[in-house]
Design an enzyme around this catalytic site. Structure first.
Site, PDB file in Angstrom:
ATOM      1  N   GLY A 167       0.832  -1.202   0.000  1.00  0.00           N
ATOM      2  CA  GLY A 167       0.000   0.000   0.000  1.00  0.00           C
ATOM      3  C   GLY A 167       0.862   1.245   0.000  1.00  0.00           C
ATOM      4  O   GLY A 167       2.095   1.183   0.055  1.00  0.00           O
ATOM      5  N   GLY A 169       0.914   5.518   1.430  1.00  0.00           N
ATOM      6  CA  GLY A 169       0.330   6.602   2.199  1.00  0.00           C
ATOM      7  C   GLY A 169       0.892   7.941   1.766  1.00  0.00           C
ATOM      8  O   GLY A 169       1.462   8.071   0.678  1.00  0.00           O
ATOM      9  N   GLY A 172       4.996   7.536   2.598  1.00  0.00           N
ATOM     10  CA  GLY A 172       5.742   6.374   2.144  1.00  0.00           C
ATOM     11  C   GLY A 172       4.879   5.273   1.569  1.00  0.00           C
ATOM     12  O   GLY A 172       3.658   5.237   1.759  1.00  0.00           O
ATOM     13  N   LYS A 189       9.158   0.090   4.519  1.00  0.00           N
ATOM     14  CA  LYS A 189       8.556   1.359   4.106  1.00  0.00           C
ATOM     15  C   LYS A 189       9.610   2.246   3.459  1.00  0.00           C
ATOM     16  O   LYS A 189      10.649   2.532   4.053  1.00  0.00           O
ATOM     17  CB  LYS A 189       7.952   2.073   5.318  1.00  0.00           C
ATOM     18  CG  LYS A 189       7.218   3.364   4.986  1.00  0.00           C
ATOM     19  CD  LYS A 189       6.552   3.938   6.230  1.00  0.00           C
ATOM     20  CE  LYS A 189       5.705   5.153   5.910  1.00  0.00           C
ATOM     21  NZ  LYS A 189       5.015   5.676   7.115  1.00  0.00           N
ATOM     22  N   ASP A 276      -2.235  11.232  14.292  1.00  0.00           N
ATOM     23  CA  ASP A 276      -2.842  10.748  13.046  1.00  0.00           C
ATOM     24  C   ASP A 276      -3.497   9.388  13.265  1.00  0.00           C
ATOM     25  O   ASP A 276      -3.322   8.458  12.470  1.00  0.00           O
ATOM     26  CB  ASP A 276      -1.786  10.664  11.939  1.00  0.00           C
ATOM     27  CG  ASP A 276      -2.414  10.577  10.550  1.00  0.00           C
ATOM     28  OD1 ASP A 276      -3.606  10.937  10.415  1.00  0.00           O
ATOM     29  OD2 ASP A 276      -1.728  10.148   9.605  1.00  0.00           O
TER      30      ASP A 276
END
Length: 429
Positions: A167, A169, A172, A189, A276
């Site tokens: 995935g 974000g 990263g 990452k 977050d």
């Protein structure tokens, strides 16, 4: 090596020079002592000490230490002996560190070798001057990596085999990888662009200091001039995969938030604000384990005063005090947890269908955050638990430690015959 005296200033500098070419590092110079020297020199002392290098494959490389001292009276003699004793102590310490590295039979990464020497927080780096092979460049293209990460990927590929992309974000992209030494799967990452390399490295520095069962574990980290990488344990999915699922019961929510609050309580005890918290940044395992991840915007409370007035985090999860640009504390994480609870119940955060930030902020400040489907749980304890986390006045929001004692967390358990959280995750993830 001799260090000449500077007659014009009347001072003599003693230095240690540690050279480790095998670690791809630049020469490091540490000033040790400085003292006065008279015009007339009468006595001469010198000390030369050689220390074996930290690697066995290049025994010819040495770490050299040399000092020249020329005092004129008893005070100078005492001062010179003091300097030499300090240097001798440093030699012993460095020799012990080198011996530990050379005596270890296990292969270690460049990161682990660097960690044996004291250094500033952001000085760890791995440099490679050799040309990249075509296979490495091809792998990076297939994995859709940013071009700036190619050099670092070449170093990482010695220890981890990156297999697929999981995935991406804001800061990263995360990839699935296999540890070549242990055959254990991990997550790596990389920054999505060079400007985010420092953010990934800062996240790695924070995560290395954290050790809790409900916080994602950092396994390793790498850094060079253009990129950075963070290696963590691999989880099975994110909490967002449970959002809005009709199989969720109040008992499941209590089990989920019991773990989340324990993790948040630990972070706040470490004087760290996540800033977050959302379901995408909460990772889960099929056995029911839940861990908090993504510390890219985390900050220690001692530094937070410098960022008042800036809107940090993800729009729908921001606490009112951040939206207003006012002073805030760790209570902003409690608000975000309340929005995560809305996500699980409604399938999306409050005002999730709105796209313009200013409209979302307007509704949050005017109406707060509310759930449209909480009624289906038929639980007054759940309603009270949510309302306490989503109090618009941060002073009225309880701490994570206090919420762990809330009746909803303490008393609500899955009913007899109800699927456990682990069984539910086995089905959904």
């Amino acid at each position: 090596m001799q260090i000449p005296a500077n007659r014009s200033h009347g001072f003599l500098s003693a230095q240690i020079i540690i050279i480790e070419p095998s670690l791809h590092s630049e020469d490091k110079v540490f000033p040790v002592q400085k003292f006065h020297v008279e015009e007339e020199w009468q006595t001469y002392w010198s000390l030369t000490e050689s220390i074996p290098a930290a690697t066995e494959d290049k025994p010819s490389q040495t770490t050299a230490l040399s000092v020249v001292v020329k005092p004129t009276n008893t005070q100078h003699v005492i001062l010179a002996l003091f300097v030499l004793s300090v240097l001798a102590a440093v030699c012993i310490v460095v020799r012990i560190r080198c011996a530990r590295i050379s005596s270890s039979g296990d292969p270690c990464s460049p990161q682990e070798v660097y960690d044996t020497f004291p250094k500033p927080r952001r000085s760890i780096s791995i440099k490679s001057t050799s040309k990249l092979s075509e296979s490495v460049e091809t792998s990076c293209m297939e994995l859709q990596m940013d071009a700036s990460t190619v050099n670092l990927y070449r170093v990482i590929s010695r220890y981890y085999k990156v297999t697929s992309k999981l995935g991406e974000g804001t800061f990263g992209a995360v990839y699935r990888a296999v540890d070549l030494q242990t055959s254990k799967e991990v997550a790596v990452k990389f920054p999505t662009c060079p400007s985010y390399a420092q953010d990934v490295w800062d996240e790695a520095c924070i995560m290395k200091e954290l050790n809790h069962k409900n916080v994602l574990e950092a396994v390793n980290s790498f850094y060079n001039n253009t990129s950075a990488a963070l290696v963590t344990e691999l989880m099975d999915g994110t909490l967002s995969q449970l959002n809005g699922n009709k199989k969720l019961r109040a008992g499941h929510l209590a089990a989920i938030f019991r773990q989340l609050l324990e993790g948040i309580s630990f972070l706040h005890h470490q004087k760290l604000i996540h800033r977050d918290i959302e379901s995408c940044n909460i990772l889960v395992r099929r056995n029911g384990e839940i861990k908090i991840a993504d510390f890219g915007t985390a900050i220690y409370t001692k530094d937070v005063a410098h960022e008042f007035g800036y809107q940090v985090g993800t729009v729908n999860w921001m606490a009112p005090e951040i939206i207003k640009g006012r002073r805030y504390s760790e209570k902003v994480d409690i608000w975000s947890l309340g929005v995560v609870l809305i996500e699980l119940i409604d399938g999306m955060p409050c005002y999730g269908r709105l796209t313009k930030e200013e409209i979302i902020f307007k509704y949050i400040l005017k109406y707060g955050a509310v759930s449209k489907k909480i009624y289906r749980f038929n639980s007054l304890l759940l309603c009270d638990f949510m309302s306490e986390m989503l109090a618009r006045n941060p002073r009225q929001r309880p701490s994570a430690k206090d919420l762990l004692n809330h009746p909803f967390i303490q008393l609500v358990e899955p009913a007899p015959g109800l699927e456990s959280l682990a069984s539910l995750m086995e089905i959904l993830i």
